[in-house]
Design a protein around this motif. Structure first.
Motif, mmCIF file in Angstrom:
data_model
loop_
_atom_site.group_PDB
_atom_site.id
_atom_site.type_symbol
_atom_site.label_atom_id
_atom_site.label_comp_id
_atom_site.label_asym_id
_atom_site.label_seq_id
_atom_site.Cartn_x
_atom_site.Cartn_y
_atom_site.Cartn_z
ATOM 1 N N THR A 34 -13.994 148.369 31.760
ATOM 2 C CA THR A 34 -13.741 149.551 30.944
ATOM 3 C C THR A 34 -12.240 149.683 30.737
ATOM 4 O O THR A 34 -11.447 148.982 31.373
ATOM 5 N N GLN A 35 -11.866 150.606 29.887
ATOM 6 C CA GLN A 35 -10.445 150.855 29.666
ATOM 7 C C GLN A 35 -9.788 151.345 30.957
ATOM 8 O O GLN A 35 -8.688 150.938 31.303
ATOM 9 N N GLN A 36 -10.487 152.201 31.683
ATOM 10 C CA GLN A 36 -9.966 152.721 32.945
ATOM 11 C C GLN A 36 -9.773 151.600 33.970
ATOM 12 O O GLN A 36 -8.752 151.545 34.649
ATOM 13 N N SER A 37 -10.736 150.680 34.063
ATOM 14 C CA SER A 37 -10.592 149.582 35.017
ATOM 15 C C SER A 37 -9.425 148.677 34.645
ATOM 16 O O SER A 37 -8.697 148.193 35.519
ATOM 17 N N ARG A 44 -10.867 150.396 43.174
ATOM 18 C CA ARG A 44 -9.661 150.171 42.375
ATOM 19 C C ARG A 44 -8.481 150.981 42.916
ATOM 20 O O ARG A 44 -7.350 150.501 42.937
ATOM 21 N N LYS A 68 -14.647 152.922 41.297
ATOM 22 C CA LYS A 68 -13.374 153.598 41.037
ATOM 23 C C LYS A 68 -12.519 153.647 42.300
ATOM 24 O O LYS A 68 -11.317 153.399 42.260
ATOM 25 N N ILE A 128 -6.701 149.626 33.148
ATOM 26 C CA ILE A 128 -5.471 150.357 33.504
ATOM 27 C C ILE A 128 -5.190 150.213 34.998
ATOM 28 O O ILE A 128 -4.059 149.927 35.403
ATOM 29 N N TYR A 129 -6.223 150.398 35.824
ATOM 30 C CA TYR A 129 -6.049 150.240 37.271
ATOM 31 C C TYR A 129 -5.564 148.824 37.610
ATOM 32 O O TYR A 129 -4.681 148.636 38.443
#
Length: 161
Positions: free
Chosen positions: A14-17, A94, A91, A19-20
């Protein structure tokens, strides 16, 4: 439509992953840059490179685990039974990866500057470990809340039927 057994679940990127992972990579890049420059200038021992390698491998392992949080080898505190629980666990894996990368960076900087002379022992040694422990506790609480919310939803569905 066939469903994937929870044991074989692999979460998507995902976009969040991303970024992390980019934050972790940036921290590791800074850590390696500082370490290599320090060794080249003879300000640090070459053993710091081994420490950096170990931290990089641990960070990579946490990011790998974040895509497969239901695998048995990961050893969660409790068994993940739903996709929502897997996403929450992912989450936090990460976040752990970023914290481990920061801890590695602190160790490398400490090897150069010798932070211990400037800070009390309890702060320089205990703070990073306290942060990691606090994140672990927060992850367990969040996973417990998700499990309770799912149980409540199942009870409400059964009550309607």
């Amino acid at each position: 439509m066939a469903t994937t057994p929870i044991e074989k679940l692999r979460l998507r990127r995902t976009q969040q992953s991303t970024i992390y992972e980019a934050v972790s990579a940036t921290i590791l890049l800074v850590m390696w840059t500082i370490g290599i420059v320090a060794v080249a200038r003879h300000e640090a021992k070459t053993s710091i490179l081994i420490v950096q390698t170990v931290f990089c491998l641990v960070v990579l392992l946490f990011h790998y685990a974040s895509y497969r949080p239901t695998q048995r080898w990961i050893r969660n505190d409790f068994e993940i039974k739903t996709v929502r629980q897997a996403v929450v666990a992912s989450k936090f894996y990460r976040i752990f990866a970023i914290e481990i990368a920061v801890l590695g960076l602190i160790i490398v900087i400490d090897g150069l500057v010798d932070i211990k002379d400037k800070l009390p022992d309890i702060i320089s040694g205990g703070t990073p470990l306290t942060i990691i422990f606090a994140t672990h506790v927060a992850a367990n609480r969040k996973l417990k809340k998700v499990r309770e919310a799912e149980k409540l939803e199942r009870q409400q569905k059964n009550a309607k039927v």
